[in-house]
Design an enzyme around this catalytic site. Sequence first.
Site, mmCIF file in Angstrom:
data_model
loop_
_atom_site.group_PDB
_atom_site.id
_atom_site.type_symbol
_atom_site.label_atom_id
_atom_site.label_comp_id
_atom_site.label_asym_id
_atom_site.label_seq_id
_atom_site.Cartn_x
_atom_site.Cartn_y
_atom_site.Cartn_z
ATOM 1 N N GLY A 76 0.824 -1.202 0.000
ATOM 2 C CA GLY A 76 0.000 0.000 0.000
ATOM 3 C C GLY A 76 0.855 1.247 0.000
ATOM 4 O O GLY A 76 1.981 1.249 -0.500
ATOM 5 N N SER A 77 0.353 2.310 0.605
ATOM 6 C CA SER A 77 1.021 3.611 0.547
ATOM 7 C C SER A 77 2.154 3.687 1.568
ATOM 8 O O SER A 77 2.097 3.064 2.630
ATOM 9 C CB SER A 77 0.016 4.726 0.816
ATOM 10 O OG SER A 77 -0.381 4.718 2.176
ATOM 11 N N GLU A 132 5.648 -3.378 0.662
ATOM 12 C CA GLU A 132 5.757 -3.010 -0.753
ATOM 13 C C GLU A 132 4.957 -1.728 -0.909
ATOM 14 O O GLU A 132 3.736 -1.753 -0.860
ATOM 15 C CB GLU A 132 5.227 -4.142 -1.629
ATOM 16 C CG GLU A 132 5.706 -4.050 -3.083
ATOM 17 C CD GLU A 132 4.901 -3.039 -3.885
ATOM 18 O OE1 GLU A 132 5.345 -1.859 -3.961
ATOM 19 O OE2 GLU A 132 3.862 -3.399 -4.419
ATOM 20 N N LEU A 133 5.679 -0.609 -1.111
ATOM 21 C CA LEU A 133 5.072 0.696 -0.917
ATOM 22 C C LEU A 133 5.029 1.584 -2.150
ATOM 23 O O LEU A 133 4.683 2.745 -2.045
ATOM 24 C CB LEU A 133 5.802 1.431 0.218
ATOM 25 C CG LEU A 133 5.863 0.671 1.550
ATOM 26 C CD1 LEU A 133 6.638 1.476 2.580
ATOM 27 C CD2 LEU A 133 4.469 0.333 2.061
ATOM 28 N N CYS A 169 2.147 0.253 -8.904
ATOM 29 C CA CYS A 169 3.321 0.726 -8.158
ATOM 30 C C CYS A 169 4.521 0.954 -9.068
ATOM 31 O O CYS A 169 5.401 1.746 -8.742
ATOM 32 C CB CYS A 169 3.704 -0.298 -7.087
ATOM 33 S SG CYS A 169 2.399 -0.651 -5.906
ATOM 34 N N GLU A 224 4.399 9.773 -5.827
ATOM 35 C CA GLU A 224 3.811 8.699 -6.630
ATOM 36 C C GLU A 224 2.482 9.168 -7.203
ATOM 37 O O GLU A 224 1.517 9.383 -6.468
ATOM 38 C CB GLU A 224 3.611 7.438 -5.782
ATOM 39 C CG GLU A 224 3.038 6.276 -6.579
ATOM 40 C CD GLU A 224 2.937 4.994 -5.768
ATOM 41 O OE1 GLU A 224 3.147 3.911 -6.340
ATOM 42 O OE2 GLU A 224 2.631 5.076 -4.559
#
Length: 476
Positions: free
Chosen positions: A229-230, A249-250, A283, A377
């Site tokens: 996520g964020s 996992e960002l 992502c 992002e």
Amino acid sequence: MLQKAYPYYLANKAIYANQDLVVTNKYTGEAATVVAMAQADVIDKAIAAAEKSQPALTAMKPYQRQQILNHCVKRFEERFEELAYALCIEAGKPIKDARGEVTRLIDTFRIAAEESVRIQGEVLNLEITPRAKGYQGMTKKVPIGPCSFISPFNFPLNLAAHKVAPALAVGCAFVLKPASRTPLGALIIGEILAETDLPEGAFSILPCSRDGADLFTTDDRFKLLSFTGSPDVGWDLKSRAGKKPVILELGGNAGCIVDHDSDLDDAIERIVFGAYYQSGQSCISVQRIFVHESIYAEFKQRYVDKVSSLVHGDPLDENTFIGPMISESEAKRLDDWIEQAKAKGAKVLCGGKRDGAMLQATILENVPDDASVNADEAFGPVSTIASFSDFDDALEAVNNSQFGLQAGVFTRDIYKAHKAWDVLDVGGVVIGDVPSWRVDNMPYGGVKESGLGREGIRYAIEDMTELRLMVIRTPQ
């Protein structure tokens, strides 16, 4: 068609507890179905059930775990179009892309089935000194224990699969929190898992509010937390997770270099896909493009022409390439970023218009490094382009980011390819293609603000197991 209502899954069982979560059609904005939501007491029960089931899961033989994974593969194949349709509705993902994600779901479970019978240890030679004469060692990998999984909205099937499938391969009980905007795919996975003979309590899948989900992070009965996520949320979870290992996992703002020797036809085709596939909500979506000055003008014109021709509209239409973003608020956020970049001197080469959750595929030029569409992002259908004269400067520009997930480099120079691999501070360097490329058995993850650890079945299995050593002494 979608079901009228979906349950959550508590200790392997479907529970129609309420209809508190409304899932919308992301294109029309209308209610599509309702889903049961779990409260804190249900989450607590799920963790207790997972902890209780762990010994039975640990005792399962590899072939038994493989049979469960193979059952899932078979049922996903049988329910292929249902899964794709649900994904198209709940995520607004164009139907062709939705089918692609179902294919990857199947791939991920198939890889896990293969890996489930390859989880092995080794024999150690301990006789490295006279005092160790007569000693030998052996290691094996054992399940780490109950796992907490939190998955995001953008790949509701495959990113959940990258947590669930290796857990099943290894024999870890788990509790999964799917994204509230897109819970249906995970719940269909739960429905299929409920058909198997997994020990009671082996899995729970619980849509719940972010405020009510604290136990997913803080409860010490979990032995691993895996979150996608964020960055803001992920690093906060890590700070509160206690002693358990945390995999994050960002995301990122992936850079892509196009050197002077590139095949422009190929590079443009791949970059258009990498930047605008599923409306850029990936992502590793191409966000920052750096093109050699000798080909910049031609690249820019052809790239703008190609992006301007992309079909926007209803994700159920087979011809649609750009569907809605996940919500109108997210589309407005990115629209505001575009306006902020324009105020700082950026030029809109195409797109830049919004209608509700639909944002046109947009290209920006002359974007300052500190503008959000470069520095943060974007997670939407926007890319920025700039020229470079020296390859080393392009590498430095890619590294000029708080993120480091993946990068793409179009070059035919093997020395430059290796230099990029050496210099780029990212989790993966893709030569001759976009950073958006991923196959489900490779190690996948990032550095810096992009996170910790790696996904990819075999690599996730490493995180979900612990080494256990046995030493044997033979009296002399």
